[in-house]
Design a protein around this motif. Sequence first.
Motif, PDB file in Angstrom:
ATOM      1  N   ILE A 178       1.849  37.961  55.503  1.00  0.00           N
ATOM      2  CA  ILE A 178       2.947  38.412  54.165  1.00  0.00           C
ATOM      3  C   ILE A 178       1.693  39.211  53.441  1.00  0.00           C
ATOM      4  N   THR A 179       2.168  40.328  52.893  1.00  0.00           N
ATOM      5  CA  THR A 179       1.260  41.230  52.054  1.00  0.00           C
ATOM      6  C   THR A 179       2.095  41.341  50.809  1.00  0.00           C
ATOM      7  N   ILE A 180       1.492  40.970  49.615  1.00  0.00           N
ATOM      8  CA  ILE A 180       2.126  41.007  48.178  1.00  0.00           C
ATOM      9  C   ILE A 180       1.020  41.939  47.612  1.00  0.00           C
ATOM     10  N   GLU A 181       1.722  42.756  46.490  1.00  0.00           N
ATOM     11  CA  GLU A 181       0.879  43.881  45.981  1.00  0.00           C
ATOM     12  C   GLU A 181       1.172  43.520  44.564  1.00  0.00           C
ATOM     13  N   ASN A 182       0.265  43.748  43.748  1.00  0.00           N
ATOM     14  CA  ASN A 182       0.241  43.828  42.374  1.00  0.00           C
ATOM     15  C   ASN A 182       0.322  45.269  41.596  1.00  0.00           C
ATOM     16  N   ILE A 183       1.738  45.617  41.472  1.00  0.00           N
ATOM     17  CA  ILE A 183       1.645  47.086  41.046  1.00  0.00           C
ATOM     18  C   ILE A 183       1.610  47.354  39.786  1.00  0.00           C
ATOM     19  N   ASN A 184       1.625  46.480  38.839  1.00  0.00           N
ATOM     20  CA  ASN A 184       1.448  46.855  37.404  1.00  0.00           C
ATOM     21  C   ASN A 184       0.178  46.143  36.872  1.00  0.00           C
ATOM     22  N   LYS A 185      -0.060  46.358  35.564  1.00  0.00           N
ATOM     23  CA  LYS A 185      -1.225  46.038  34.701  1.00  0.00           C
ATOM     24  C   LYS A 185      -1.606  44.585  34.581  1.00  0.00           C
ATOM     25  N   ALA A 186      -0.715  43.845  34.571  1.00  0.00           N
ATOM     26  CA  ALA A 186      -0.907  42.353  34.466  1.00  0.00           C
ATOM     27  C   ALA A 186      -1.233  41.632  35.685  1.00  0.00           C
ATOM     28  N   ALA A 187      -1.856  40.352  35.673  1.00  0.00           N
ATOM     29  CA  ALA A 187      -2.048  39.589  36.709  1.00  0.00           C
ATOM     30  C   ALA A 187      -1.790  38.116  36.338  1.00  0.00           C
ATOM     31  N   MET A 188      -1.117  37.437  37.457  1.00  0.00           N
ATOM     32  CA  MET A 188      -0.878  35.962  37.256  1.00  0.00           C
ATOM     33  C   MET A 188      -1.034  35.455  38.504  1.00  0.00           C
ATOM     34  N   PRO A 189      -1.071  33.969  38.554  1.00  0.00           N
ATOM     35  CA  PRO A 189      -1.227  33.204  39.752  1.00  0.00           C
ATOM     36  C   PRO A 189      -0.027  33.757  40.651  1.00  0.00           C
ATOM     37  N   LEU A 190      -0.060  33.824  41.999  1.00  0.00           N
ATOM     38  CA  LEU A 190       0.858  33.785  43.024  1.00  0.00           C
ATOM     39  C   LEU A 190       1.622  32.724  43.497  1.00  0.00           C
ATOM     40  N   VAL A 191       2.832  32.487  43.484  1.00  0.00           N
ATOM     41  CA  VAL A 191       3.501  31.500  44.120  1.00  0.00           C
ATOM     42  C   VAL A 191       4.637  32.083  44.974  1.00  0.00           C
ATOM     43  N   VAL A 192       4.497  31.629  46.357  1.00  0.00           N
ATOM     44  CA  VAL A 192       5.605  32.346  47.086  1.00  0.00           C
ATOM     45  C   VAL A 192       6.092  30.916  47.838  1.00  0.00           C
ATOM     46  N   ASP A 193       7.296  31.108  48.296  1.00  0.00           N
ATOM     47  CA  ASP A 193       8.123  30.146  48.918  1.00  0.00           C
ATOM     48  C   ASP A 193       8.722  31.038  50.513  1.00  0.00           C
ATOM     49  N   LEU A 194       8.492  30.448  51.757  1.00  0.00           N
ATOM     50  CA  LEU A 194       8.764  30.686  52.821  1.00  0.00           C
ATOM     51  C   LEU A 194       9.688  29.709  53.486  1.00  0.00           C
ATOM     52  N   THR A 195      10.756  30.452  53.950  1.00  0.00           N
ATOM     53  CA  THR A 195      11.815  29.772  54.842  1.00  0.00           C
ATOM     54  C   THR A 195      11.699  30.312  56.212  1.00  0.00           C
ATOM     55  N   TYR A 196      11.684  29.352  56.982  1.00  0.00           N
ATOM     56  CA  TYR A 196      11.173  29.675  58.535  1.00  0.00           C
ATOM     57  C   TYR A 196      12.930  29.652  59.130  1.00  0.00           C
ATOM     58  N   ALA A 197      12.879  30.393  60.603  1.00  0.00           N
ATOM     59  CA  ALA A 197      14.120  30.797  61.009  1.00  0.00           C
ATOM     60  C   ALA A 197      14.865  29.327  61.474  1.00  0.00           C
ATOM     61  N   ASP A 198      13.974  28.377  61.585  1.00  0.00           N
ATOM     62  CA  ASP A 198      14.313  26.974  61.955  1.00  0.00           C
ATOM     63  C   ASP A 198      14.926  26.056  60.860  1.00  0.00           C
ATOM     64  N   GLY A 199      14.872  26.687  59.651  1.00  0.00           N
ATOM     65  CA  GLY A 199      15.409  25.984  58.312  1.00  0.00           C
ATOM     66  C   GLY A 199      14.287  25.359  57.601  1.00  0.00           C
ATOM     67  N   SER A 200      13.077  25.116  58.249  1.00  0.00           N
ATOM     68  CA  SER A 200      11.865  24.653  57.505  1.00  0.00           C
ATOM     69  C   SER A 200      11.628  25.389  56.543  1.00  0.00           C
ATOM     70  N   ALA A 201      10.710  24.949  55.376  1.00  0.00           N
ATOM     71  CA  ALA A 201      10.193  25.465  54.274  1.00  0.00           C
ATOM     72  C   ALA A 201       8.667  25.432  54.074  1.00  0.00           C
ATOM     73  N   GLU A 202       8.202  26.218  53.288  1.00  0.00           N
ATOM     74  CA  GLU A 202       6.811  26.044  52.868  1.00  0.00           C
ATOM     75  C   GLU A 202       6.660  26.656  51.403  1.00  0.00           C
ATOM     76  N   HIS A 203       5.899  26.225  51.023  1.00  0.00           N
ATOM     77  CA  HIS A 203       5.528  26.489  49.470  1.00  0.00           C
ATOM     78  C   HIS A 203       4.187  26.721  49.573  1.00  0.00           C
ATOM     79  N   ARG A 204       3.847  27.908  49.008  1.00  0.00           N
ATOM     80  CA  ARG A 204       2.113  28.285  48.727  1.00  0.00           C
ATOM     81  C   ARG A 204       2.018  28.680  47.362  1.00  0.00           C
ATOM     82  N   GLU A 205       0.813  28.236  46.894  1.00  0.00           N
ATOM     83  CA  GLU A 205       0.242  28.649  45.617  1.00  0.00           C
ATOM     84  C   GLU A 205      -1.297  29.372  45.770  1.00  0.00           C
ATOM     85  N   PHE A 206      -1.263  30.407  44.895  1.00  0.00           N
ATOM     86  CA  PHE A 206      -2.802  30.930  45.115  1.00  0.00           C
ATOM     87  C   PHE A 206      -3.122  31.337  43.634  1.00  0.00           C
ATOM     88  N   PRO A 207      -4.530  31.067  43.311  1.00  0.00           N
ATOM     89  CA  PRO A 207      -5.084  31.311  42.133  1.00  0.00           C
ATOM     90  C   PRO A 207      -5.054  32.637  41.619  1.00  0.00           C
TER      91      PRO A 207
END
Length: 651
Positions: free
Chosen positions: A577-606
Amino acid sequence: MLKPLQNIKLIIFGLLTLSAGVTSAQTKYNPADLFPAISLLPQGNVYRTATGEPGPAYWQNKADYVIDVALDDKTKVISGTATITYTNNSPKALSALWLQLEQNVFKKNSRGIESKLFLYKDSTSETPDGGYQIENIRLAGKNENIRYHIYDTRMQLELAEPLASGQSISFSIRYKYNFPVNYKNADFLVNRTDILPTKNGEIYAVAQWYPRLCVLDDVEGWNTLPYLGNGEFYLEYGNFEVNITVPSGMIVESSGDLLNPGEVLTPIQLKRWQQAKQSETPVQIRTAAEVTDAKSRPAKPFCTWKFKLDNARDFAWTASRSFIWEAESFTIAGGKRVMGSSVFPVESDKAKSWKRSSAYVKFTLQHFSEQWFPYPYNKAVNVASNLDGMEYPGMVFCAAKDTGNMYWAVVNHELGHTWFPMVVGSNERKYAWMDEGFNMFIDMIATKKFNKGEFIGYAEIDSPLDSLFTEKLLPIVTRPDALPGNQVYPLQYQKVAYALGLLRNHILGIERFDTAFRKYIRDWAYKHPTPWDFFRSMDSSVGEDLTWFWKSMFLNNYRLDQKITKVENAAGKQPRITIENINKAAMPLVVDLTYADGSAEHREFPVEIWEYTGSYTFSGNKKAAVSKVEVDAGKVYPDVDRGNNIYEAGK
């Protein structure tokens, strides 16, 4: 010096990773802007250290006041003499002193009127002439006049001899002014001193009522910005002795401790007053039934009420024949006993309004004392008035008409100003957000604690979050008088409270933030911090360089937009997964993934993922295709375009 082999390895690594540092042409993001090598904060010095604390040579001048004043309620004239003792603790001798004359904003030709910042609601109404009449200024104990010059809301005193470092000077000012009777004309948009008519008598809210010393500090020298209406105050600390003479039918309350209760109260009121100083439940010093009873006041023409207040930056008072007077006492953190006093007319004596004043005063002072810093005064007075809300040391004016949630919010907020700016003495004239925004932030915490969340507080009038990050909004650090009226509340109050809440709850964590915030309050109690001192204090306490946060949220109106730009999604492989920061501010990144089998994954980046790039790619932990990817599903961060935060397979 690097060895040749190390140089080659670095060059190869740079070529391989170069694409990671490239951002798309549409982005406004510049990593070097938020993560500079050179600090955006001024260097520390002996007065203000690089760790955000007062330095070993920090100095601050002092102004002590002895004031004898009288109110003529027939002519609406206040007159008196203020004897001021000013101590020069600065390293330089002073050839002149500067004082503030805020009442001069009511003059027809004042800068506040002519700049259209201190306006009437009805712009066609005639402006009554007001302001101070200075009768004389003399050296204390001598028959020598001091030469003075008045420039709008400022007054300069010429000293015959320079005031040396470490020396004091005492002088007296005889003055009077016509009380601005706004309710008989079109109301001012800013009314920090006013009269409320009630069926049993007028209520005087008396503030900005005496000449006050301007602050001389190590940052800007004399702080002599004119009073235009929106910007509030920047004042020196000192001790007050105030004697207030009014018709005996009036009840007077003030910032300070009452010194002569036996001279101004009836015997039954004195007994109740003494009882209230020890009672954990409210005591009616003057009941609603007694308001219209002439025997509820001493049988003499006038009373002089004597008060004392130490180590404070201001003093206010109120007077009225219409007051119901209720008081109780309670202990705060550390064991100190405080008297909570409420004065209000019979019109406000309602179950969902001023009948709850004592409970609100008690909770607010106890909560803030335990959470942040002990309440500094011996009493707190809540006054029903024509003001929507205004704060002074030991006394607040709240709207007599307020009920329900808004009444709670105003009382809690105005008393919260005890901590900002009465204890932490910031420059409100330039940095209103350091008292209004900080105060609203601690108010929000208190509101959630009161009576199991009975009220929502100022959320009742909050603007939508998206409106706090519109492109038209000015930076938080904008001078208050330079703000359009419709930006004052969302910017100086709401956005600051939101930003500090974001830092506390999601970036640093509650314990880490609160420890740092308490230290800032302790370090700068009864002193004059700047924004830079606050930023440095927090950075040092939490061990982080928060430049990216201060610059995005406070120094600029930067906007955040985190966008999903690519999802490499193949069965049996880890998704990329590629995330782009396209405006002037920055914040930590939080992403939730839902897999095709219904399982979930929560990711946090500084936030550091944006330190050298505006584009970030990561892989899911599972070797399976994803059905959905969402950035900041909890809507924690102020993303201005959530339409690009979601990827759904097949759509």
